[in-house]
Design a protein around this motif. Structure first.
Motif, short mmCIF file in Angstrom:
data_model
loop_
_atom_site.label_atom_id
_atom_site.label_comp_id
_atom_site.label_asym_id
_atom_site.label_seq_id
_atom_site.Cartn_x
_atom_site.Cartn_y
_atom_site.Cartn_z
N MET A 292 0.71 -1.28 0.12
CA MET A 292 0.08 0.02 0.18
C MET A 292 0.93 1.29 0.09
SD MET A 292 -1.32 0.59 3.77
CE MET A 292 -1.40 2.32 3.65
N ASN A 293 2.24 1.18 0.15
CA ASN A 293 3.05 2.54 0.11
C ASN A 293 3.49 2.75 -1.08
OD1 ASN A 293 3.46 3.50 3.23
ND2 ASN A 293 3.17 1.02 3.13
N GLU A 294 2.91 2.00 -2.12
CA GLU A 294 3.64 2.11 -3.71
C GLU A 294 2.46 2.47 -4.41
OE1 GLU A 294 6.94 -1.22 -2.97
OE2 GLU A 294 5.35 -1.43 -4.48
N LEU A 295 2.75 3.22 -5.53
CA LEU A 295 1.62 3.41 -6.57
C LEU A 295 2.46 3.25 -7.91
CD1 LEU A 295 -1.07 4.08 -7.45
CD2 LEU A 295 -0.53 6.49 -7.82
N ASP A 296 2.11 2.13 -8.74
CA ASP A 296 2.92 1.85 -10.06
C ASP A 296 2.25 3.04 -11.06
OD1 ASP A 296 4.23 0.07 -9.06
OD2 ASP A 296 3.14 -1.81 -9.72
N VAL A 297 2.98 3.60 -11.82
CA VAL A 297 2.61 4.60 -12.70
C VAL A 297 3.14 4.31 -14.23
CG1 VAL A 297 2.14 6.43 -10.94
CG2 VAL A 297 4.20 6.27 -12.30
N PHE A 298 2.54 4.80 -15.08
CA PHE A 298 3.24 4.69 -16.45
C PHE A 298 2.79 6.07 -17.17
CE2 PHE A 298 2.76 3.88 -21.05
CZ PHE A 298 3.89 3.25 -21.37
N PHE A 299 3.57 6.66 -18.01
CA PHE A 299 3.05 7.68 -18.73
C PHE A 299 3.61 7.36 -20.37
CE2 PHE A 299 3.65 9.46 -14.29
CZ PHE A 299 2.29 9.73 -14.27
N VAL A 300 2.54 7.78 -21.12
CA VAL A 300 2.84 7.60 -22.46
C VAL A 300 3.89 8.50 -22.98
CG1 VAL A 300 0.46 6.26 -23.04
CG2 VAL A 300 0.94 8.79 -23.31
N ASP A 301 3.99 9.73 -22.46
CA ASP A 301 4.76 10.66 -22.79
C ASP A 301 6.00 10.68 -22.38
OD1 ASP A 301 2.81 11.87 -24.21
OD2 ASP A 301 2.13 13.33 -22.66
N ASP A 302 6.62 9.64 -21.68
CA ASP A 302 7.86 9.59 -21.18
C ASP A 302 8.71 9.18 -22.43
OD1 ASP A 302 7.46 9.83 -18.63
OD2 ASP A 302 7.52 7.65 -18.11
N ASP A 303 10.10 9.64 -22.33
CA ASP A 303 10.69 9.12 -23.43
C ASP A 303 10.82 7.65 -23.77
OD1 ASP A 303 11.61 11.79 -23.86
OD2 ASP A 303 13.26 11.57 -22.64
#
Ligand code: SOE
Length: 389
Positions: A292-303
């Motif tokens: 619970m202390n983590e959030l996985d994130v992904f952003f399409v605009d990352d290089d």
């Protein structure tokens, strides 16, 4: 001097203990005004409730909720009992002009939830429902990213709430397995949390199609004094299981997103795996309560050359609620979600505004659960009944 509000807590088992711990910790870590005063705890078994009052740190105890509600030194009534008692206790507390926090799900039926919502509106006091997982800092961070548009248009909600504590056919027929006491099984007990999170993060559900299954239809009756807990033991006589062991459904959201929900108490090895993933046009987030202390994130605009899911440690002082606790990297746990819930409740009482999820939010959750049940009975795609509330 800081003002105090007297709390009267009804129920002293699992949820009673989590709430007691929250009231005790809250003013020690957060600046709240009013601060909760642990005035009285209530339960029907005098020896049990007296012990609970001593162990959990309550000033007094009552054995009848009506006496608790009558007391002038109590301004907030906390209902942490099985679902079959919510309606009566909540309505009595509201009619007496108290603020109310109620455990989830709000009620055992949609009709009861409707009555409770009407009573809350008539009372005009502050109300809230303890869907505590909203108050995990990582869930709040997911909400912030969505509100800031960083995931773009939300397309998908995917949730699993998996437990395994009733897999053993010898596990007894505790209250959570009896419709007249619990309302429903995995659906109301754990899918309700996923529906609340989905409404919080994605929006309102417009229709569902679902199924429900009871794998073990008969179980030993609980041994006297076993207490209905998650580690209860059974006797020789048996009785019928009248709720679902597992529920799964598809959903459409009003904003055009689509979702899948799965909730079961038969996922071997999954003790309390409450997880979701949200995919938007600009990125995704994924959360699992067991981390619970983590959030996985992904952003399409990352290089492109470094693109990929990354894990954010949600332990920085700037993250929601975290600054009140420990230095970065020093994690918090399940119990903190309840402290955060009580913090927002105290702020709501000060402001005279019910903190979400309010009774209306919880009614809308209940309407989704009700629609899943109607769909599972052969109704096909089914709309939650939210008209006219
Ligand atoms: C038992 O299934 C239970 O304690 C639920 O009642 C809670 O709401 C959930 O948070 C954990 O599991």
């Amino acid at each position: 001097m800081m003002a105090e509000i007297g709390v009267g807590l009804v129920g002293y088992k699992f949820m009673g203990r989590t709430h007691s711990n929250a009231y005790r910790q809250l003013p020690r870590f957060f600046d709240v005004d009013p601060a909760p005063r642990m005035t009285a705890i209530c339960g029907r078994d005098e020896a049990g409730v007296r012990d609970a009052a001593n162990t959990l740190g309550w000033e007094s105890y009552e054995t009848d909720y009506r006496r608790l509600i009558d007391r002038d030194d109590i301004g907030l009534v906390d209902v942490s009992t099985p679902g079959n008692t919510h309606r009566d206790v909540v309505i009595a507390a509201l009619e007496a002009g108290k603020h109310v926090i109620c455990e989830k799900p709000l009620a055992n039926t949609l009709d009861e939830a409707k009555e409770m919502l009407a009573a809350a509106r008539d009372a005009g006091t502050v109300n809230t429902v303890c869907f505590n997982y909203r108050r995990a800092p990582a869930v709040q961070l997911a909400k912030k990213l969505i509100d800031e548009g960083r995931l773009g248009t939300i397309r998908h909600w995917r949730s699993t709430y998996l437990q395994d504590f009733i897999m053993d056919p010898q596990f007894p027929l505790i209250w959570r397995l009896q419709k007249e006491l619990a309302g429903s099984g995995a659906l109301g007990d754990i899918a309700a949390h996923s529906v609340d999170l989905a409404r919080f993060l994605v929006g309102d559900v417009s229709e569902v199609v679902g199924m429900m299954e009871t794998f073990i239809k008969e179980r030993p009756l609980e041994e006297a004094g076993a207490g209905g807990g998650l580690s209860a033991s059974g006797g020789v006589e048996t009785g019928e299981v009248t709720v679902d062991d597992a529920a799964a459904f598809l959903a459409r959201f009003e904003n055009g997103a689509i979702g899948t929900f799965e909730a079961t108490r038969f996922a071997a090895g999954r003790r309390n795996q409450n997880g979701f993933e949200i995919n938007g046009s600009k990125g995704s987030v994924a959360f699992d309560m067991e981390r619970m202390n983590e959030l996985d994130v992904f952003f399409v605009d990352d290089d492109a050359d470094v693109q990929g899911f990354r894990t954010v440690n949600v332990t920085e002082p700037g993250h929601p609620y975290v600054g009140a606790w420990w230095p970065p990297g020093h994690i918090i746990g399940y119990e903190h979600t309840f402290v955060h819930t009580m913090k927002d409740l105290m702020d709501g009482i000060k402001a005279g505004k019910s903190p979400a999820p309010t009774f209306e939010d919880a009614y809308r959750v209940q309407a989704v659960l009700d629609a899943v049940e109607r769909s599972a009975e052969g109704g096909g795609w089914t709309r939650p009944e939210v008209g006219g509330i």
